[in-house]
Design a protein around this motif. Structure first.
Motif, PDB file in Angstrom:
ATOM      1  N   TYR A 171       2.640   3.011  -2.764  1.00 47.38           N
ATOM      2  CA  TYR A 171       2.593   3.574  -1.429  1.00 47.38           C
ATOM      3  C   TYR A 171       1.200   4.165  -1.240  1.00 47.38           C
ATOM      4  CZ  TYR A 171       7.648   3.139  -1.669  1.00 47.38           C
ATOM      5  OH  TYR A 171       8.919   2.648  -1.787  1.00 47.38           O
ATOM      6  N   TYR A 172       0.534   3.774  -0.173  1.00 52.45           N
ATOM      7  CA  TYR A 172      -0.846   4.186   0.067  1.00 52.45           C
ATOM      8  C   TYR A 172      -0.901   5.331   1.068  1.00 52.45           C
ATOM      9  CZ  TYR A 172      -1.715  -0.295  -2.156  1.00 52.45           C
ATOM     10  OH  TYR A 172      -1.724  -1.340  -3.040  1.00 52.45           O
ATOM     11  N   THR A 173      -1.996   6.088   1.001  1.00 54.22           N
ATOM     12  CA  THR A 173      -2.196   7.179   1.955  1.00 54.22           C
ATOM     13  C   THR A 173      -2.610   6.597   3.303  1.00 54.22           C
ATOM     14  OG1 THR A 173      -4.533   7.430   1.399  1.00 54.22           O
ATOM     15  CG2 THR A 173      -2.954   8.770   0.131  1.00 54.22           C
ATOM     16  N   ALA A 174      -2.402   7.384   4.333  1.00 44.74           N
ATOM     17  CA  ALA A 174      -2.811   6.958   5.674  1.00 44.74           C
ATOM     18  C   ALA A 174      -4.333   6.825   5.734  1.00 44.74           C
ATOM     19  CB  ALA A 174      -2.312   7.961   6.709  1.00 44.74           C
ATOM     20  N   LYS A 175      -5.027   7.679   5.015  1.00 46.74           N
ATOM     21  CA  LYS A 175      -6.500   7.618   4.962  1.00 46.74           C
ATOM     22  C   LYS A 175      -6.953   6.284   4.380  1.00 46.74           C
ATOM     23  CE  LYS A 175     -10.749   9.437   4.763  1.00 46.74           C
ATOM     24  NZ  LYS A 175     -11.602   8.781   5.713  1.00 46.74           N
ATOM     25  N   PHE A 176      -6.276   5.825   3.324  1.00 40.48           N
ATOM     26  CA  PHE A 176      -6.614   4.527   2.725  1.00 40.48           C
ATOM     27  C   PHE A 176      -6.445   3.415   3.746  1.00 40.48           C
ATOM     28  CE2 PHE A 176      -4.908   0.574   0.968  1.00 40.48           C
ATOM     29  CZ  PHE A 176      -6.000   0.149   0.229  1.00 40.48           C
ATOM     30  N   LYS A 177      -5.323   3.441   4.442  1.00 39.32           N
ATOM     31  CA  LYS A 177      -5.035   2.385   5.401  1.00 39.32           C
ATOM     32  C   LYS A 177      -6.079   2.361   6.522  1.00 39.32           C
ATOM     33  CE  LYS A 177      -0.107   2.581   4.427  1.00 39.32           C
ATOM     34  NZ  LYS A 177       1.215   2.930   4.948  1.00 39.32           N
ATOM     35  N   GLU A 178      -6.455   3.536   6.981  1.00 39.53           N
ATOM     36  CA  GLU A 178      -7.462   3.612   8.038  1.00 39.53           C
ATOM     37  C   GLU A 178      -8.815   3.113   7.521  1.00 39.53           C
ATOM     38  OE1 GLU A 178      -8.993   6.689  11.450  1.00 39.53           O
ATOM     39  OE2 GLU A 178      -8.263   7.530   9.569  1.00 39.53           O
ATOM     40  N   ASP A 179      -9.230   3.581   6.347  1.00 43.56           N
ATOM     41  CA  ASP A 179     -10.510   3.157   5.773  1.00 43.56           C
ATOM     42  C   ASP A 179     -10.507   1.664   5.454  1.00 43.56           C
ATOM     43  OD1 ASP A 179     -11.294   5.778   5.991  1.00 43.56           O
ATOM     44  OD2 ASP A 179     -11.202   6.211   3.837  1.00 43.56           O
ATOM     45  N   PHE A 180      -9.377   1.174   4.948  1.00 46.95           N
ATOM     46  CA  PHE A 180      -9.242  -0.249   4.639  1.00 46.95           C
ATOM     47  C   PHE A 180      -9.421  -1.065   5.920  1.00 46.95           C
ATOM     48  CE2 PHE A 180      -7.133  -4.264   4.087  1.00 46.95           C
ATOM     49  CZ  PHE A 180      -7.323  -4.596   2.749  1.00 46.95           C
TER      50      PHE A 180
ATOM     51  N   PHE B  59      -3.269  -6.450  -9.150  1.00 45.12           N
ATOM     52  CA  PHE B  59      -2.754  -7.078  -7.933  1.00 45.12           C
ATOM     53  C   PHE B  59      -2.697  -8.597  -8.038  1.00 45.12           C
ATOM     54  CE2 PHE B  59      -4.889  -3.145  -6.750  1.00 45.12           C
ATOM     55  CZ  PHE B  59      -3.909  -2.513  -6.002  1.00 45.12           C
ATOM     56  N   ARG B  60      -1.621  -9.143  -7.497  1.00 42.26           N
ATOM     57  CA  ARG B  60      -1.541 -10.592  -7.299  1.00 42.26           C
ATOM     58  C   ARG B  60      -2.042 -10.880  -5.894  1.00 42.26           C
ATOM     59  NH1 ARG B  60       4.615 -11.292  -9.422  1.00 42.26           N
ATOM     60  NH2 ARG B  60       4.203 -10.854 -11.606  1.00 42.26           N
ATOM     61  N   GLN B  61      -2.410 -12.126  -5.660  1.00 45.00           N
ATOM     62  CA  GLN B  61      -2.934 -12.483  -4.335  1.00 45.00           C
ATOM     63  C   GLN B  61      -1.902 -12.238  -3.241  1.00 45.00           C
ATOM     64  OE1 GLN B  61      -6.134 -13.278  -3.609  1.00 45.00           O
ATOM     65  NE2 GLN B  61      -5.471 -13.065  -1.486  1.00 45.00           N
ATOM     66  N   LYS B  62      -0.644 -12.498  -3.551  1.00 47.86           N
ATOM     67  CA  LYS B  62       0.414 -12.292  -2.558  1.00 47.86           C
ATOM     68  C   LYS B  62       0.520 -10.814  -2.162  1.00 47.86           C
ATOM     69  CE  LYS B  62       5.215 -13.396  -1.600  1.00 47.86           C
ATOM     70  NZ  LYS B  62       6.439 -14.011  -2.052  1.00 47.86           N
ATOM     71  N   GLN B  63       0.339  -9.921  -3.144  1.00 46.68           N
ATOM     72  CA  GLN B  63       0.383  -8.488  -2.853  1.00 46.68           C
ATOM     73  C   GLN B  63      -0.766  -8.086  -1.926  1.00 46.68           C
ATOM     74  OE1 GLN B  63       0.506  -7.554  -7.172  1.00 46.68           O
ATOM     75  NE2 GLN B  63       1.766  -5.849  -6.480  1.00 46.68           N
ATOM     76  N   ILE B  64      -1.937  -8.641  -2.195  1.00 42.93           N
ATOM     77  CA  ILE B  64      -3.111  -8.321  -1.375  1.00 42.93           C
ATOM     78  C   ILE B  64      -2.903  -8.830   0.046  1.00 42.93           C
ATOM     79  CG2 ILE B  64      -5.580  -8.743  -1.068  1.00 42.93           C
ATOM     80  CD1 ILE B  64      -5.778  -8.822  -4.172  1.00 42.93           C
ATOM     81  N   ASP B  65      -2.407 -10.061   0.168  1.00 41.55           N
ATOM     82  CA  ASP B  65      -2.136 -10.620   1.494  1.00 41.55           C
ATOM     83  C   ASP B  65      -1.114  -9.777   2.249  1.00 41.55           C
ATOM     84  OD1 ASP B  65      -3.886 -12.665   0.861  1.00 41.55           O
ATOM     85  OD2 ASP B  65      -2.299 -14.102   0.365  1.00 41.55           O
ATOM     86  N   SER B  66      -0.086  -9.335   1.544  1.00 44.02           N
ATOM     87  CA  SER B  66       0.958  -8.508   2.154  1.00 44.02           C
ATOM     88  C   SER B  66       0.385  -7.162   2.605  1.00 44.02           C
ATOM     89  CB  SER B  66       2.096  -8.307   1.151  1.00 44.02           C
ATOM     90  OG  SER B  66       3.084  -7.486   1.696  1.00 44.02           O
ATOM     91  N   LEU B  67      -0.464  -6.580   1.773  1.00 44.90           N
ATOM     92  CA  LEU B  67      -1.098  -5.309   2.118  1.00 44.90           C
ATOM     93  C   LEU B  67      -1.899  -5.452   3.407  1.00 44.90           C
ATOM     94  CD1 LEU B  67      -2.033  -2.393   1.475  1.00 44.90           C
ATOM     95  CD2 LEU B  67      -3.860  -3.420   0.108  1.00 44.90           C
ATOM     96  N   VAL B  68      -2.679  -6.511   3.508  1.00 43.82           N
ATOM     97  CA  VAL B  68      -3.484  -6.746   4.711  1.00 43.82           C
ATOM     98  C   VAL B  68      -2.575  -6.871   5.936  1.00 43.82           C
ATOM     99  CG1 VAL B  68      -5.051  -8.353   5.873  1.00 43.82           C
ATOM    100  CG2 VAL B  68      -5.394  -7.820   3.457  1.00 43.82           C
ATOM    101  N   GLN B  69      -1.492  -7.613   5.812  1.00 44.65           N
ATOM    102  CA  GLN B  69      -0.588  -7.812   6.943  1.00 44.65           C
ATOM    103  C   GLN B  69       0.069  -6.499   7.382  1.00 44.65           C
ATOM    104  OE1 GLN B  69      -0.520 -10.553   8.777  1.00 44.65           O
ATOM    105  NE2 GLN B  69      -2.102 -11.219   7.341  1.00 44.65           N
ATOM    106  N   HIS B  70       0.483  -5.675   6.416  1.00 49.46           N
ATOM    107  CA  HIS B  70       1.108  -4.387   6.757  1.00 49.46           C
ATOM    108  C   HIS B  70       0.117  -3.464   7.471  1.00 49.46           C
ATOM    109  CE1 HIS B  70       5.031  -4.899   4.936  1.00 49.46           C
ATOM    110  NE2 HIS B  70       4.455  -5.392   3.853  1.00 49.46           N
TER     111      HIS B  70
END
Length: 138
Positions: free
Chosen positions: A27-36, A60-71
């Protein structure tokens, strides 16, 4: 579903951008999501962003990274701000609408990043259209 080792969990918990880690989820912080999102809009790849933010890419697997970007993209485009962890009530407020707030340096930087991102999208769409038109001519 990937299960994180105790060592990986400890390593992830040390990262200031991680809100919480379980055996199966980060679970990531809101700050991470904004900066990302800002960095992603500026044209950086998700792997580079994660590396810049202190994450070990071997976790990380590639699928996890792709999912993170989509979220993150979904939350950014929803206009309700970024949630912190799994709690939907803890949010960074959406972009400012007040004139004074829009003139703030952070807002100007955010708008510049968004402009860069939109220009990249337009160029990409142009290339797709050109490729499609040249395919139709053949």
């Amino acid at each position: 579903m990937k299960e994180y080792t105790a060592k990986q969990i400890k390593q992830l918990e040390k990262n200031p951008y991680v809100f919480k880690v379980t055996k199966h989820m980060i679970y990531y912080t809101a700050k991470f999501k904004e900066d990302f999102w800002v960095s992603y809009q500026a044209g950086n790849t998700p792997r580079k962003i994660l590396e810049d933010f202190g994450f070990d890419l071997s976790i990380f697997r590639q699928k996890q990274i792709d999912s993170l970007v989509q979220h993150i993209k979904k939350q950014a485009l929803a206009g309700e701000g970024f949630s912190e962890g799994a709690n939907r009530k803890r949010r960074i407020p959406p972009k400012p609408t007040d004139i004074e707030e829009l003139a703030a340096p952070q807002s100007i930087e955010r708008m510049q990043n968004e402009l860069l991102y939109l220009r990249q999208e337009v160029e990409f769409l142009k290339k797709i259209i050109i490729a499609d038109n040249s395919r139709k001519k053949k």
